[in-house]
Design an enzyme around this catalytic site. Sequence first.
Site, mmCIF file in Angstrom:
data_model
loop_
_atom_site.group_PDB
_atom_site.id
_atom_site.type_symbol
_atom_site.label_atom_id
_atom_site.label_comp_id
_atom_site.label_asym_id
_atom_site.label_seq_id
_atom_site.Cartn_x
_atom_site.Cartn_y
_atom_site.Cartn_z
ATOM 1 N N GLY A 8 0.579 -12.247 6.384
ATOM 2 C CA GLY A 8 1.430 -11.657 5.346
ATOM 3 C C GLY A 8 2.796 -11.279 5.873
ATOM 4 O O GLY A 8 3.384 -10.283 5.451
ATOM 5 N N ASP A 13 5.705 -5.040 4.493
ATOM 6 C CA ASP A 13 5.184 -4.460 5.731
ATOM 7 C C ASP A 13 5.195 -5.480 6.862
ATOM 8 O O ASP A 13 5.511 -5.151 8.012
ATOM 9 C CB ASP A 13 3.746 -3.958 5.524
ATOM 10 C CG ASP A 13 3.701 -2.674 4.713
ATOM 11 O OD1 ASP A 13 4.769 -2.138 4.376
ATOM 12 O OD2 ASP A 13 2.582 -2.214 4.417
ATOM 13 N N ALA A 82 -2.474 -9.368 1.602
ATOM 14 C CA ALA A 82 -3.412 -8.985 0.533
ATOM 15 C C ALA A 82 -2.756 -9.391 -0.775
ATOM 16 O O ALA A 82 -1.577 -9.755 -0.806
ATOM 17 C CB ALA A 82 -3.646 -7.473 0.531
ATOM 18 N N SER A 125 -6.016 1.235 2.193
ATOM 19 C CA SER A 125 -5.095 1.770 1.176
ATOM 20 C C SER A 125 -5.605 3.065 0.563
ATOM 21 O O SER A 125 -6.814 3.245 0.353
ATOM 22 C CB SER A 125 -4.950 0.716 0.073
ATOM 23 O OG SER A 125 -4.384 1.289 -1.083
ATOM 24 N N GLU A 127 -5.481 3.636 -2.373
ATOM 25 C CA GLU A 127 -6.091 3.239 -3.646
ATOM 26 C C GLU A 127 -7.628 3.267 -3.533
ATOM 27 O O GLU A 127 -8.330 3.305 -4.539
ATOM 28 C CB GLU A 127 -5.568 1.851 -4.023
ATOM 29 C CG GLU A 127 -5.843 1.372 -5.428
ATOM 30 C CD GLU A 127 -5.087 2.090 -6.552
ATOM 31 O OE1 GLU A 127 -4.080 2.762 -6.295
ATOM 32 O OE2 GLU A 127 -5.540 1.985 -7.710
ATOM 33 N N TYR A 149 -8.510 -3.875 -7.053
ATOM 34 C CA TYR A 149 -7.838 -3.871 -5.749
ATOM 35 C C TYR A 149 -8.450 -2.794 -4.841
ATOM 36 O O TYR A 149 -8.735 -3.033 -3.668
ATOM 37 C CB TYR A 149 -6.342 -3.614 -5.960
ATOM 38 C CG TYR A 149 -5.556 -3.344 -4.708
ATOM 39 C CD1 TYR A 149 -5.039 -4.386 -3.950
ATOM 40 C CD2 TYR A 149 -5.305 -2.032 -4.282
ATOM 41 C CE1 TYR A 149 -4.296 -4.132 -2.795
ATOM 42 C CE2 TYR A 149 -4.572 -1.770 -3.142
ATOM 43 C CZ TYR A 149 -4.068 -2.815 -2.396
ATOM 44 O OH TYR A 149 -3.344 -2.552 -1.260
HETATM 45 P P1 GDR Z 1 0.507 1.338 -6.426
HETATM 46 O O1 GDR Z 1 2.073 1.018 -6.562
HETATM 47 O O2 GDR Z 1 -0.266 0.780 -7.550
HETATM 48 O O3 GDR Z 1 0.371 2.807 -6.176
HETATM 49 O O4 GDR Z 1 0.100 0.517 -5.129
HETATM 50 P P2 GDR Z 1 2.977 0.781 -7.848
HETATM 51 O O5 GDR Z 1 4.376 0.982 -7.390
HETATM 52 O O6 GDR Z 1 2.685 -0.526 -8.497
HETATM 53 O O7 GDR Z 1 2.534 1.937 -8.868
HETATM 54 C C1 GDR Z 1 2.711 3.309 -8.552
HETATM 55 C C2 GDR Z 1 2.467 4.150 -9.790
HETATM 56 O O8 GDR Z 1 3.534 3.936 -10.710
HETATM 57 C C3 GDR Z 1 2.975 3.793 -12.018
HETATM 58 N N1 GDR Z 1 3.913 3.058 -12.885
HETATM 59 C C4 GDR Z 1 4.324 1.794 -12.719
HETATM 60 N N2 GDR Z 1 4.016 0.885 -11.769
HETATM 61 C C5 GDR Z 1 4.626 -0.333 -11.831
HETATM 62 N N3 GDR Z 1 4.364 -1.235 -10.865
HETATM 63 N N4 GDR Z 1 5.488 -0.666 -12.854
HETATM 64 C C6 GDR Z 1 5.819 0.221 -13.846
HETATM 65 O O9 GDR Z 1 6.582 -0.093 -14.752
HETATM 66 C C7 GDR Z 1 5.209 1.516 -13.778
HETATM 67 N N5 GDR Z 1 5.309 2.627 -14.537
HETATM 68 C C8 GDR Z 1 4.537 3.557 -13.982
HETATM 69 C C9 GDR Z 1 1.668 3.052 -11.777
HETATM 70 O O10 GDR Z 1 0.817 3.129 -12.905
HETATM 71 C C10 GDR Z 1 1.175 3.806 -10.546
HETATM 72 O O11 GDR Z 1 0.552 4.992 -10.941
HETATM 73 C C11 GDR Z 1 0.931 0.457 -3.972
HETATM 74 C C12 GDR Z 1 0.786 -0.947 -3.399
HETATM 75 O O12 GDR Z 1 1.696 -1.122 -2.363
HETATM 76 C C13 GDR Z 1 -0.608 -1.164 -2.867
HETATM 77 O O13 GDR Z 1 -0.700 -2.442 -2.267
HETATM 78 C C14 GDR Z 1 -0.909 -0.063 -1.845
HETATM 79 O O14 GDR Z 1 -2.195 -0.229 -1.310
HETATM 80 C C15 GDR Z 1 -0.765 1.299 -2.515
HETATM 81 O O15 GDR Z 1 0.545 1.430 -3.035
HETATM 82 C C16 GDR Z 1 -1.000 2.432 -1.534
#
Ligand code: GDR
Length: 345
Positions: A8, A13, A82, A125, A127, A149
């Site tokens: 990756g 990262d 991943a 993670s 998560e 995930y």
């Molecule tokens: P996450 O990251 O799911 O925590 O995983 P993400 O930035 O996608 O979401 C974080 C939080 O924001 C909320 N959210 C939104 N998310 C996205 N993508 N787009 C939107 O428009 C939006 N609005 C609100 C989400 O619901 C969530 O609660 C990341 C990744 O890097 C994983 O691979 C890693 O393992 C974890 O962080 C730790």
Amino acid sequence: MRTALVTGITGMDGTYLAQLLLSKNYKVFGTFRRASTPNFWRIMSLGLEDKISLVPMDLTDSNSIINALRISQPTEVYNMAASSYVADSFECPLANLDITGSAVMRLLDAIHTIDPHIKFYQSSSSEMYGNNGAPPMNEESPMNPISPYGVAKLSAHHIVNMYRKAYSIHAVSGICFNHEAPLRGLDFVTRKISNAVAKIKLGLCDNLTLGNLDAIRDWGWAPEYVNGIYLMMQQDEPDDYVLATNYGASVREFAIEAMSRAGIDEKVLKQDKRYRRPIDIDKLTGDYTKAYSVLDWEPEYNYFDVAKMMVDADLQRWKDWQDGKMFPWDAYLYPNEAKVLRRCK
Ligand code: GDR
């Protein structure tokens, strides 16, 4: 000379880790998936293209894993690959389980067969915790994932533990909470925010539309996290470590910090249920006490620093583009961004 194989390496990262390992005089090999459109913009952003050796590999194919190990002959393997977008795992759960989960068994099985002395790092993670109701979480906190995930990452986490115990492989897990930086992909919320804020500031769009604004996450600075990952791999005994800041902020707070950095009005922030997931974790914060006491690792940056640095970087990109400069950038790869780029030419 120490040799690392980074799976990756085209991701955020993987690229920051490759830069760090090169600075420590490693020979660095990186695996990438062959795709019809190559995805090397991050590697080129950091000017690493002539410093690393790229090896094609597919995590769903054991032969290609064995081949990559034979070509690179690593002393350390870092699994940064991943299918990392949590929302997408609800759309393609089985593919996610395979790439994020089962592939770790393929990697460790190949290491066990070829050379069990190779050290292995797995990106676990936050998560994996799900809504366990007791943040901040540490290495011993219960794990009840609520996304495909998260389930896949937890299975990989157990696989690492199993190979450590059954075959004495030096297999390490870093339980990383959210970590962000300008090389973050545009699908993730922090970069979606910094990119939209930059465009709004320059008059290229008029709103920032997100899903769940109330989710609380522990947002750190990615380059610091890859340093923690490197330190974990240098320990005599393999173990699990949480990397986090122990500080939670909601998506709304992150967005407000970003908007304030650019001096734009908060009324541009909108919500749309299209961006919500079937289920989301309410709050994730991590306790990094073990990483601090064993690795002497401590994060310097908090979410407000991260928001500022990301907004500054995206503002600079859009300004450079307006000035006609050419540079490696992911905006060209996204239809919505490409529309803005075309409209403003
Ligand atoms: P996450 O990251 O799911 O925590 O995983 P993400 O930035 O996608 O979401 C974080 C939080 O924001 C909320 N959210 C939104 N998310 C996205 N993508 N787009 C939107 O428009 C939006 N609005 C609100 C989400 O619901 C969530 O609660 C990341 C990744 O890097 C994983 O691979 C890693 O393992 C974890 O962080 C730790």
